[in-house]
Design a protein around this motif. Structure first.
Motif, PDB file in Angstrom:
ATOM      1  N   VAL B  22       0.845  -1.198   0.000  1.00 44.71           N
ATOM      2  CA  VAL B  22       0.000   0.000   0.000  1.00 44.71           C
ATOM      3  C   VAL B  22       0.880   1.247   0.000  1.00 44.71           C
ATOM      4  CG1 VAL B  22      -1.873   1.195   1.177  1.00 44.71           C
ATOM      5  CG2 VAL B  22      -1.782  -1.298   1.218  1.00 44.71           C
ATOM      6  N   GLN B  23       1.967   1.205   0.767  1.00 51.40           N
ATOM      7  CA  GLN B  23       2.890   2.350   0.785  1.00 51.40           C
ATOM      8  C   GLN B  23       3.443   2.625  -0.612  1.00 51.40           C
ATOM      9  OE1 GLN B  23       5.253   0.567   4.038  1.00 51.40           O
ATOM     10  NE2 GLN B  23       5.055   2.538   5.084  1.00 51.40           N
ATOM     11  N   LEU B  24       3.769   1.564  -1.333  1.00 54.22           N
ATOM     12  CA  LEU B  24       4.299   1.735  -2.694  1.00 54.22           C
ATOM     13  C   LEU B  24       3.254   2.378  -3.606  1.00 54.22           C
ATOM     14  CD1 LEU B  24       6.205  -1.664  -3.163  1.00 54.22           C
ATOM     15  CD2 LEU B  24       7.236   0.620  -3.215  1.00 54.22           C
ATOM     16  N   ALA B  25       2.014   1.903  -3.504  1.00 58.00           N
ATOM     17  CA  ALA B  25       0.952   2.459  -4.356  1.00 58.00           C
ATOM     18  C   ALA B  25       0.725   3.940  -4.026  1.00 58.00           C
ATOM     19  CB  ALA B  25      -0.339   1.661  -4.171  1.00 58.00           C
ATOM     20  N   LEU B  26       0.737   4.269  -2.751  1.00 57.73           N
ATOM     21  CA  LEU B  26       0.511   5.663  -2.338  1.00 57.73           C
ATOM     22  C   LEU B  26       1.654   6.560  -2.803  1.00 57.73           C
ATOM     23  CD1 LEU B  26      -0.859   4.885   1.241  1.00 57.73           C
ATOM     24  CD2 LEU B  26      -2.167   5.976  -0.604  1.00 57.73           C
ATOM     25  N   LYS B  27       2.879   6.026  -2.734  1.00 53.45           N
ATOM     26  CA  LYS B  27       4.048   6.785  -3.194  1.00 53.45           C
ATOM     27  C   LYS B  27       3.965   7.033  -4.702  1.00 53.45           C
ATOM     28  CE  LYS B  27       8.357   8.350  -2.686  1.00 53.45           C
ATOM     29  NZ  LYS B  27       9.569   7.783  -2.116  1.00 53.45           N
ATOM     30  N   LEU B  28       3.609   5.979  -5.443  1.00 55.12           N
ATOM     31  CA  LEU B  28       3.499   6.113  -6.901  1.00 55.12           C
ATOM     32  C   LEU B  28       2.499   7.190  -7.301  1.00 55.12           C
ATOM     33  CD1 LEU B  28       3.443   2.474  -8.309  1.00 55.12           C
ATOM     34  CD2 LEU B  28       5.156   4.227  -8.755  1.00 55.12           C
ATOM     35  N   LYS B  29       1.431   7.282  -6.532  1.00 55.38           N
ATOM     36  CA  LYS B  29       0.382   8.260  -6.854  1.00 55.38           C
ATOM     37  C   LYS B  29       0.623   9.601  -6.162  1.00 55.38           C
ATOM     38  CE  LYS B  29      -2.713   5.571  -9.124  1.00 55.38           C
ATOM     39  NZ  LYS B  29      -3.381   5.841 -10.401  1.00 55.38           N
ATOM     40  N   SER B  30       1.749   9.721  -5.450  1.00 61.60           N
ATOM     41  CA  SER B  30       2.087  10.966  -4.725  1.00 61.60           C
ATOM     42  C   SER B  30       0.981  11.386  -3.749  1.00 61.60           C
ATOM     43  CB  SER B  30       2.362  12.115  -5.699  1.00 61.60           C
ATOM     44  OG  SER B  30       3.372  11.754  -6.607  1.00 61.60           O
ATOM     45  N   ILE B  31       0.461  10.401  -3.028  1.00 66.34           N
ATOM     46  CA  ILE B  31      -0.611  10.684  -2.057  1.00 66.34           C
ATOM     47  C   ILE B  31       0.014  10.821  -0.665  1.00 66.34           C
ATOM     48  CG2 ILE B  31      -2.741   9.795  -0.984  1.00 66.34           C
ATOM     49  CD1 ILE B  31      -3.039   8.097  -3.653  1.00 66.34           C
ATOM     50  N   ASP B 162       4.744  -5.440 -10.087  1.00 67.47           N
ATOM     51  CA  ASP B 162       5.987  -4.946  -9.473  1.00 67.47           C
ATOM     52  C   ASP B 162       5.752  -4.722  -7.980  1.00 67.47           C
ATOM     53  OD1 ASP B 162       7.755  -4.603 -11.862  1.00 67.47           O
ATOM     54  OD2 ASP B 162       6.115  -3.309 -12.481  1.00 67.47           O
ATOM     55  N   ILE B 163       4.582  -4.180  -7.669  1.00 67.90           N
ATOM     56  CA  ILE B 163       4.234  -3.948  -6.265  1.00 67.90           C
ATOM     57  C   ILE B 163       3.936  -5.271  -5.561  1.00 67.90           C
ATOM     58  CG2 ILE B 163       2.509  -2.904  -4.743  1.00 67.90           C
ATOM     59  CD1 ILE B 163       2.209  -0.643  -6.775  1.00 67.90           C
ATOM     60  N   ALA B 164       3.128  -6.117  -6.231  1.00 66.93           N
ATOM     61  CA  ALA B 164       2.668  -7.366  -5.597  1.00 66.93           C
ATOM     62  C   ALA B 164       3.843  -8.285  -5.252  1.00 66.93           C
ATOM     63  CB  ALA B 164       1.678  -8.084  -6.502  1.00 66.93           C
ATOM     64  N   LEU B 165       4.835  -8.365  -6.123  1.00 69.01           N
ATOM     65  CA  LEU B 165       6.000  -9.212  -5.833  1.00 69.01           C
ATOM     66  C   LEU B 165       7.127  -8.415  -5.169  1.00 69.01           C
ATOM     67  CD1 LEU B 165       7.325 -12.012  -6.053  1.00 69.01           C
ATOM     68  CD2 LEU B 165       8.098 -11.417  -8.347  1.00 69.01           C
ATOM     69  N   GLY B 166       7.285  -7.180  -5.608  1.00 67.60           N
ATOM     70  CA  GLY B 166       8.389  -6.357  -5.100  1.00 67.60           C
ATOM     71  C   GLY B 166       8.322  -6.123  -3.596  1.00 67.60           C
ATOM     72  N   CYS B 167       7.113  -6.109  -3.050  1.00 71.64           N
ATOM     73  CA  CYS B 167       6.968  -5.877  -1.600  1.00 71.64           C
ATOM     74  C   CYS B 167       7.662  -6.954  -0.789  1.00 71.64           C
ATOM     75  CB  CYS B 167       5.482  -5.814  -1.225  1.00 71.64           C
ATOM     76  SG  CYS B 167       4.657  -7.417  -1.313  1.00 71.64           S
ATOM     77  N   PHE B 168       7.901  -8.101  -1.408  1.00 72.30           N
ATOM     78  CA  PHE B 168       8.537  -9.207  -0.687  1.00 72.30           C
ATOM     79  C   PHE B 168      10.063  -9.188  -0.786  1.00 72.30           C
ATOM     80  CE2 PHE B 168       4.319 -11.124  -1.728  1.00 72.30           C
ATOM     81  CZ  PHE B 168       3.868 -11.244  -0.432  1.00 72.30           C
ATOM     82  N   LEU B 169      10.604  -8.268  -1.574  1.00 72.90           N
ATOM     83  CA  LEU B 169      12.066  -8.305  -1.805  1.00 72.90           C
ATOM     84  C   LEU B 169      12.862  -8.182  -0.510  1.00 72.90           C
ATOM     85  CD1 LEU B 169      12.381  -6.415  -5.208  1.00 72.90           C
ATOM     86  CD2 LEU B 169      13.054  -8.792  -4.732  1.00 72.90           C
ATOM     87  N   GLY B 170      12.374  -7.360   0.420  1.00 70.22           N
ATOM     88  CA  GLY B 170      13.062  -7.252   1.708  1.00 70.22           C
ATOM     89  C   GLY B 170      13.127  -8.600   2.419  1.00 70.22           C
TER      90      GLY B 170
END
Lengths: 231, 231
Positions: B22-31, B162-170
């Motif tokens: 969710v943080q990634l989506a909010l960042k992408l949309k500059s919210i 990218d968000i759905a899988l990328g969130c697991f990279l950490g």
């Protein structure tokens, strides 16, 4: 592709509620298609090729494009045939709520109905029955919120949640016959009982939903439909 | 609502990959939004009120509207803030594929990575490791298809997968440190390895993803993050 074959194909099983979902969406959009009944004991090459990850029905094939998993297929149909009636709500929040409850039904509620068949002992059975009723009460609340006082989850028209939950009505009634438990109890969930009646008499729905008595016969004949039937 | 509070709130946990989504989506949309860190051992009233069904994070609150479950939240954000970059692909089939692989990641693949921590015995562990690699090979194929030769699943821009899988990279990197197993192995999944590098250096992503070393410290301190962390 030979000229005699349809450009739209559905690999499914008449008794699978997830197949019913896709059939309902296709009917709502007035899309003609070829229905290919799968034999899950001997899966077709076409199924294995079009759903190599899960090897499960339903698979909707649009031209040369296979789409798997019933809720994803419904969204694809809604996104693609935009000139028919909308299946997903147009408002983003209503759409999110519809997706939330559809996921609840698939991940939490319907698995309980399947569990009931294999429950060992009175205590285990009673516990599952209680959880099924608790889930129905939640779905009653969802109906009140989503329908906004109208006839169906989708308002005046059959929508995403009507399909997502409605596809199970045949199995809900079949388990009523088999267990003697009245799930659709007016004293507990009056909204859902009225909804089920209205949905089942809708012209787009009534010929698509499998009959409860036929599902009882199938269940009695087989050990269940677990193997190879997915969402 | 008091004037000092933000109209957009996120209830989450910094280490939860579903919160990261969710943080990634909010960042992408500059919210802009208020991030409210939850204590899962003592869940807040706000969490229990806004997600009474699952009582789990993340919950995104838009005004007075709570939305639960990370993938549903992302779609809500994409549907609502339409003037920012699109997260879901515009083509219906690409959108269906993105949804399919996101569901695969959540339902099949990431649960294996969680299972690994609790695996008893060398044989059970080896079997899970093998399944994780098999899943990565499937995801490599998905990357080749979805990216269509471009840098990311979403093409030139960070998208849904990218968000759905990328969130697991950490967590993927944290388990590499903890187990000594190199998941992101160029000889096995060169496409995904390149993707992970590009994604982690993207300006919208690099500050949002939690650091692997911090996740290792957290994991070592606690018995894991299972309880109360949902998707």
């Amino acid at each position: 592709m030979a000229a005699t074959t349809s450009d739209e194909k559905l690999l499914g099983l008449w008794a699978s509620p997830y197949t019913t979902r896709v059939q309902l969406a296709l009917k709502l959009k007035s899309i003609e298609y070829e229905f290919i009944q799968e034999n899950l004991q001997n899966k077709s090459e076409l199924l294995l090729q079009t759903n190599p990850v899960h090897k499960k029905i339903p698979v909707f094939i649009h031209g040369d494009k296979p789409i798997c998993e019933s809720l994803i297929i419904i969204q694809y149909i809604d996104d693609t045939w935009t000139n028919g009636p909308s299946i997903l709500p147009s408002d983003p929040y209503d759409r999110a709520m519809a997706r939330f409850w559809a996921a609840y039904i698939d991940d939490k509620w319907f698995p309980l109905l399947k569990e009931l068949g294999g429950a060992q002992g009175d205590e285990a059975r009673a516990s599952i029955v209680e959880k099924i009723f608790e889930g129905l009460v939640l779905l009653e609340e969802a109906f009140v919120k989503c329908s906004k006082g109208k006839a169906l989850f989708g308002g005046d028209n059959v929508g995403y949640l009507d399909i997502a939950l409605g596809c199970f009505l045949g199995w809900i009634k079949a388990t009523e016959i088999m267990t003697g438990i009245k799930w659709l109890d007016e004293t507990k969930i009056p909204g859902l009982v009225g909804w089920a009646e209205r949905l089942c008499s809708d012209s787009s729905v009534k010929d698509v939903l499998p009959e409860a008595q036929k599902l009882v016969e199938l269940y009695t004949m087989s050990a269940g439909l677990e193997k190879g039937v997915s969402n």
